[in-house]
Write a protein that holds these residues in place. Structure first.
Motif, PDB file in Angstrom:
ATOM      1  N   SER A   1      14.218  56.087  11.337  1.00 58.34           N
ATOM      2  CA  SER A   1      14.795  54.864  10.700  1.00 58.34           C
ATOM      3  C   SER A   1      15.657  54.477  11.586  1.00 58.34           C
ATOM      4  O   SER A   1      16.387  55.100  12.577  1.00 58.34           O
ATOM      5  CB  SER A   1      15.211  55.048   9.313  1.00 58.34           C
ATOM      6  OG  SER A   1      16.590  55.648   9.368  1.00 58.34           O
ATOM      7  N   ARG A   2      15.881  52.871  11.664  1.00 60.19           N
ATOM      8  CA  ARG A   2      16.996  52.296  12.399  1.00 60.19           C
ATOM      9  C   ARG A   2      17.470  51.230  11.360  1.00 60.19           C
ATOM     10  O   ARG A   2      16.833  50.701  10.721  1.00 60.19           O
ATOM     11  CB  ARG A   2      16.386  51.692  13.405  1.00 60.19           C
ATOM     12  CG  ARG A   2      16.086  52.639  14.668  1.00 60.19           C
ATOM     13  CD  ARG A   2      15.613  51.936  15.933  1.00 60.19           C
ATOM     14  NE  ARG A   2      17.117  51.494  16.713  1.00 60.19           N
ATOM     15  CZ  ARG A   2      17.012  51.109  17.847  1.00 60.19           C
ATOM     16  NH1 ARG A   2      16.116  51.054  18.609  1.00 60.19           N
ATOM     17  NH2 ARG A   2      17.843  50.476  18.619  1.00 60.19           N
ATOM     18  N   SER A   3      18.918  50.927  11.744  1.00 64.84           N
ATOM     19  CA  SER A   3      19.378  49.818  10.960  1.00 64.84           C
ATOM     20  C   SER A   3      20.235  48.764  12.011  1.00 64.84           C
ATOM     21  O   SER A   3      20.644  49.319  13.004  1.00 64.84           O
ATOM     22  CB  SER A   3      20.690  50.308  10.213  1.00 64.84           C
ATOM     23  OG  SER A   3      20.201  51.396   9.178  1.00 64.84           O
ATOM     24  N   PHE A   4      20.008  47.649  11.600  1.00 61.93           N
ATOM     25  CA  PHE A   4      20.467  46.539  12.313  1.00 61.93           C
ATOM     26  C   PHE A   4      21.379  45.542  11.442  1.00 61.93           C
ATOM     27  O   PHE A   4      21.093  45.253  10.227  1.00 61.93           O
ATOM     28  CB  PHE A   4      19.409  45.714  12.760  1.00 61.93           C
ATOM     29  CG  PHE A   4      18.445  46.103  13.480  1.00 61.93           C
ATOM     30  CD1 PHE A   4      18.803  46.515  14.960  1.00 61.93           C
ATOM     31  CD2 PHE A   4      17.393  47.032  13.157  1.00 61.93           C
ATOM     32  CE1 PHE A   4      17.761  47.142  15.851  1.00 61.93           C
ATOM     33  CE2 PHE A   4      16.326  47.526  13.971  1.00 61.93           C
ATOM     34  CZ  PHE A   4      16.407  48.051  15.154  1.00 61.93           C
ATOM     35  N   TYR A   5      22.444  45.247  11.927  1.00 59.43           N
ATOM     36  CA  TYR A   5      23.298  44.420  11.116  1.00 59.43           C
ATOM     37  C   TYR A   5      22.865  42.923  11.438  1.00 59.43           C
ATOM     38  O   TYR A   5      22.920  42.639  12.322  1.00 59.43           O
ATOM     39  CB  TYR A   5      24.722  44.408  11.704  1.00 59.43           C
ATOM     40  CG  TYR A   5      25.879  43.776  10.633  1.00 59.43           C
ATOM     41  CD1 TYR A   5      26.196  42.496  11.189  1.00 59.43           C
ATOM     42  CD2 TYR A   5      25.919  44.157   9.392  1.00 59.43           C
ATOM     43  CE1 TYR A   5      27.265  41.539  10.381  1.00 59.43           C
ATOM     44  CE2 TYR A   5      26.968  43.325   8.664  1.00 59.43           C
ATOM     45  CZ  TYR A   5      27.406  42.321   9.253  1.00 59.43           C
ATOM     46  OH  TYR A   5      28.128  41.588   8.497  1.00 59.43           O
ATOM     47  N   VAL A   6      22.589  42.367  10.178  1.00 60.31           N
ATOM     48  CA  VAL A   6      22.085  40.799  10.360  1.00 60.31           C
ATOM     49  C   VAL A   6      22.931  39.810   9.709  1.00 60.31           C
ATOM     50  O   VAL A   6      22.796  38.740   9.699  1.00 60.31           O
ATOM     51  CB  VAL A   6      20.640  40.723   9.594  1.00 60.31           C
ATOM     52  CG1 VAL A   6      19.632  41.399  10.395  1.00 60.31           C
ATOM     53  CG2 VAL A   6      20.755  41.241   8.193  1.00 60.31           C
ATOM     54  N   GLY A   7      23.744  40.241   9.167  1.00 58.85           N
ATOM     55  CA  GLY A   7      25.017  39.464   8.409  1.00 58.85           C
ATOM     56  C   GLY A   7      24.834  39.638   6.807  1.00 58.85           C
ATOM     57  O   GLY A   7      23.845  39.615   6.361  1.00 58.85           O
ATOM     58  N   GLU A   8      26.000  39.150   6.215  1.00 62.17           N
ATOM     59  CA  GLU A   8      25.980  39.165   4.946  1.00 62.17           C
ATOM     60  C   GLU A   8      25.395  38.041   4.333  1.00 62.17           C
ATOM     61  O   GLU A   8      24.827  38.177   2.960  1.00 62.17           O
ATOM     62  CB  GLU A   8      27.689  39.239   4.400  1.00 62.17           C
ATOM     63  CG  GLU A   8      28.549  40.200   4.808  1.00 62.17           C
ATOM     64  CD  GLU A   8      28.199  41.564   4.123  1.00 62.17           C
ATOM     65  OE1 GLU A   8      27.717  41.515   2.938  1.00 62.17           O
ATOM     66  OE2 GLU A   8      28.321  42.716   4.630  1.00 62.17           O
TER      67      GLU A   8
END
Length: 147
Positions: free
Chosen positions: A101-108
């Motif tokens: 798995s990988r996570s990316f911050y895309v904004g609130e």
């Protein structure tokens, strides 16, 4: 006869495994290190991600959005085996279970409806729009004073 430890337990295990394996099948000893390699491209409208998921099917892949983070996860289970039809005993049986798995911050401010995803030929293509963060609206709350 004892073999040096550089050969492992049995020198011929890997040698004969190559002959037992069909030639048209690609075998990865450890498929997860090559999984999830990601290209991120910025465009005027947003970001495009191409995530390599070799050997995975669409059903194996899940994408979630929580607290501004988009998490892509993939899980694969596999069982290979050869069975002797006469006696019903297994001659060889192998299992594989792996996940990544990988996570990316895309904004609130990005919602799941904003994100477009397509899986084809072992590549997950994701399009995330750019969104300007909305300023928090300050609300004045008054406190009642008794007296």
């Amino acid at each position: 006869m004892l073999m040096p430890s550089i050969f492992g337990e049995n020198l011929f295990d890997d040698f004969f495994d190559d002959f037992a394996r069909p030639m048209n099948v690609i075998h990865y000893a450890n498929p997860t290190p090559s999984a999830m390699k990601t290209d991120v491209k910025e465009t005027d409208a947003g970001y495009e991600l191409d995530i390599d998921l070799p050997g995975y099917k669409k059903e194996d892949v899940k994408a979630e959005l929580k607290d501004g983070y988009m998490t892509i996860s993939a899980e694969k289970k596999s069982e290979d085996g050869e069975k002797d039809e006469k006696s019903g005993k297994y001659l060889r049986r192998e299992r594989y279970y792996g996940s990544c798995s990988r996570s990316f911050y895309v904004g609130e401010d990005v919602t799941e409806e904003d994100i477009k995803a397509k899986f084809e030929d072992g590549i997950l293509k994701i399009s995330v729009p750019k969104k300007d963060p909305q300023p928090a609206v300050e609300q004045t709350k008054t406190i009642a004073i008794e007296g």
